[in-house]
Design a protein around this motif. Structure first.
Motif, short mmCIF file in Angstrom:
data_model
loop_
_atom_site.label_atom_id
_atom_site.label_comp_id
_atom_site.label_asym_id
_atom_site.label_seq_id
_atom_site.Cartn_x
_atom_site.Cartn_y
_atom_site.Cartn_z
N SER A 3 7.16 -41.50 103.54
CA SER A 3 9.08 -41.74 103.31
C SER A 3 8.96 -43.36 103.28
O SER A 3 8.22 -44.12 103.38
CB SER A 3 9.41 -41.97 104.80
OG SER A 3 8.44 -42.30 105.57
N GLU A 17 16.01 -44.48 104.96
CA GLU A 17 15.37 -43.74 104.56
C GLU A 17 15.13 -42.37 103.79
O GLU A 17 15.84 -41.59 103.86
CB GLU A 17 14.87 -42.68 106.36
CG GLU A 17 12.96 -42.94 106.51
CD GLU A 17 12.66 -42.21 107.78
OE1 GLU A 17 13.25 -42.56 108.12
OE2 GLU A 17 11.72 -42.02 107.97
N LYS A 18 14.61 -42.67 103.51
CA LYS A 18 14.26 -41.78 101.67
C LYS A 18 13.08 -40.96 101.63
O LYS A 18 11.74 -41.54 102.40
CB LYS A 18 14.00 -42.32 100.70
CG LYS A 18 15.37 -42.85 100.32
CD LYS A 18 15.22 -42.94 99.39
CE LYS A 18 16.91 -43.66 98.17
NZ LYS A 18 17.27 -43.98 96.87
N PHE A 19 12.62 -39.79 101.53
CA PHE A 19 11.88 -39.01 101.63
C PHE A 19 11.10 -38.81 100.29
O PHE A 19 11.51 -38.68 98.83
CB PHE A 19 12.42 -38.20 102.15
CG PHE A 19 11.06 -36.71 102.41
CD1 PHE A 19 9.74 -36.69 103.46
CD2 PHE A 19 10.65 -35.64 101.43
CE1 PHE A 19 8.93 -35.33 103.46
CE2 PHE A 19 9.82 -34.75 101.14
CZ PHE A 19 8.77 -34.85 102.31
N THR A 51 12.19 -38.23 95.20
CA THR A 51 13.04 -38.88 96.16
C THR A 51 14.08 -38.40 96.46
O THR A 51 14.87 -37.87 95.68
CB THR A 51 13.02 -40.65 95.96
OG1 THR A 51 13.82 -40.63 95.60
CG2 THR A 51 11.41 -40.64 95.40
N THR A 54 15.89 -39.01 103.74
CA THR A 54 15.36 -37.52 105.13
C THR A 54 16.60 -36.69 105.16
O THR A 54 15.90 -35.80 105.84
CB THR A 54 14.65 -38.99 105.60
OG1 THR A 54 14.35 -39.81 105.57
CG2 THR A 54 14.00 -37.86 106.78
#
Ligand SMILES: Nc1ncnc2c1ncn2[C@@H]1O[C@H](COP(=O)(O)OP(=O)(O)OP(=O)(O)O)[C@@H](O)[C@H]1O
Ligand SMILES: [Mg+2]
Length: 479
Positions: A3, A17-19, A51, A54
């Motif tokens: 992440s 927040e990115k996954f 991406t 989250t």
């Protein structure tokens, strides 16, 4: 995968927040292939990254979870529901089954009770024995005849109740059923605890669990004593009636010449000197002639002269007259006498002389049966049940052997030495009693029947009483 923090996604601008997830992709002339298992040598591999915020990924995953959770919940509920329904129906079914079993049990018990009461109330003797003749079960009628409560009969031998000879005969039949598997039918006289019965019996095998081996024998015995007595009486009456026709003719034909012979004999005796040999011979002729006359007179009884109107007698008085007559004989033969004469007895149908003849015959026979002395009991009474006047003559003598019981009423049947008895006493008595609408029968016990108990014979005479107001009317029983 991993992440990172980014500031933009799908037009939304703020820090998020990115996954990020990577996957290798093979690039070939045929086009890209995702997740090749084996990457051939010389292939070109790209790493493709995806991406998403989250939150979005978690949202998607959690909604997936929720859906799965819901589906699982529904499934579990459905399963529980189905289980509850199954349990419910099974319980209902079990309850139904239980009730049905209960109903069937009650029905069975009732039907068993019904059968038991049929067996219990049956007037026939019904009992079960094993191969040794030991009683396994018995109904009330049997218990009464055996003189013991049914429960006490269990395990006892038939020998304790039947006369030895009869017990042997039954045990032979039981043995036959055990060895042949076949039913046995038997009709005959049996002595149970000193009482004589005529029994019609059936012996039936009862099989064990294999359905083939006989385990016990069921015995049904019907008391046909009364029927047998009636049949005997009828047969005797018929026999005597046919004899009567013949006897009447013969007696009539002989009576006249006999009278003449005796008359001339008497005349000759008057002439002969009393101390001569001829006088003695004439006396013998007279004695024998009188004997013949007595026989002829007896035979004429069978001719069934009709009972006359007004033929009524005081039975007690007739009995007393006969007892007076035999008083001395009783003393010399050491016979003790006991009498029970009921007072206020109604008069009975019958001619005084003929009734005396009946009792003289019975008492003479009784005395003859007690050569060593004994006891003679004479009773009279009104039988409240039948309404008949009943007289009994009982002795403690030898009893009548089985082989003779069917013959003693036959004319000329005697067991006495020649010259001592003609064998007409009982047949004549029977004819007389019969003529007045009465009956005569006997019960007897010999040493063989009694098994150590008392022996003797009892004759029962019944006569119809005088019905007030009918004495002057013509009598009917002779017809
Ligand atoms: N009380 C008794 N006890 C034993 N036996 C008896 C008795 N009464 C009769 N009998 C038997 O029955 C037979 C027939 O009796 P019944 O009176 O007919 O003739 P009887 O006595 O022999 O001869 P009769 O009476 O003509 O002199 C007798 O011979 C005897 O065997
Ligand atoms: Mg006699």
């Amino acid at each position: 995968w991993g992440s990172y923090i980014s500031g933009w996604h799908g037009g939304v601008i703020h820090q998020m927040e990115k996954f990020v997830a990577f996957t290798p992709v093979q690039v070939d002339t045929e086009g890209p292939k995702l997740y090749p298992r084996v990457i051939p040598a010389g292939s070109r591999i790209w790493a493709v990254a995806v991406t998403a915020p989250t939150e979005e990924v978690a949202g998607t995953i959690s909604s997936l979870y929720i859906r799965q959770f819901l589906i699982q919940g529904i499934l579990i509920f459905a399963l529980i529901g189905v289980a509850v329904v199954i349990i419910y129906y099974e319980q209902r079914w079990t309850e139904g089954l239980r009730q049905e079993v209960e109903r069937a049990t009650i029905k069975l018990r009732k039907s068993e009770e019904r059968y038991r009461s049929v067996v219990e109330r049956s007037p026939d003797f019904i009992f079960m024995v094993d191969s040794q003749g030991l009683i396994l079960a018995a109904n009330t009628a049997t218990a009464r005849a055996f003189n013991m409560p049914a429960i006490g009969l269990k395990g006892r031998s038939l020998r304790e109740f039947f006369a030895p000879e009869d017990a042997d005969s039954i045990l032979n039949q039981v043995h036959f059923v055990f060895t042949t598997n076949r039913n046995v039918e038997h009709k005959g006289q049996m002595t149970i605890r000193g009482r004589t019965f005529w029994l019609s019996s059936h012996l039936v095998p009862l099989y064990g669990e294999d359905g083939r081996t006989v385990e016990r024998v069921l015995i049904f015995a019907r008391d046909i004593t009364d029927r047998h007595r009636m049949e005997e009486q009828m047969a005797r009456t018929e026999k005597l009636a046919s004899l009567g026709t013949l006897a009447a003719g013969v007696a009539h034909e002989i009576n006249n010449p006999l009278g003449i012979m005796l008359g001339f004999c008497e005349m000759l005796m008057d002439r002969a000197p009393k101390d001569s040999k001829e006088y003695e011979m004439l006396r013998t002729i007279e004695r024998q002639g009188l004997n013949c006359k007595r026989i002829v007179e007896n035979l004429m009884t069978f001719a069934r002269t009709p009972a006359k109107s007004g033929d009524y007698a005081d039975l007690n008085q007739e009995v007393k007259n006969v007892l007076n007559l035999v008083q001395n004989t009783l003393l010399t033969k050491k016979v003790e006498l006991e009498t029970h004469l009921a007072p206020n007895l109604p008069r009975v149908r019958g001619d005084s002389g003929e009734l005396q003849q009946v009792f003289l015959n019975l008492i003479t026979n009784a005395v003859a049966a007690m050569p060593e002395g004994g006891k003679l009991t004479v009773t009279t009474r009104l039988n409240p049940r039948s309404g008949m006047v009943e007289a009994t003559v009982a002795d403690t003598g030898t009893g009548i052997p089985r082989e003779y019981v069917d013959r003693i009423f036959d004319p000329f049947f005697t067991t006495k030495k020649q010259g001592e008895g003609t064998g007409l006493g009982l047949s004549v008595s029977h004819a007389i009693v019969d003529k007045y609408g009465g009956t005569i029968r006997f019960e007897t016990r010999t040493a063989r029947d009694a098994g150590g108990g008392p022996t003797g014979t009892t004759f029962y005479v019944t006569l119809p009483p005088e019905v007030p107001g009918t004495a002057a009317q013509p009598a009917q029983a002779a017809n």
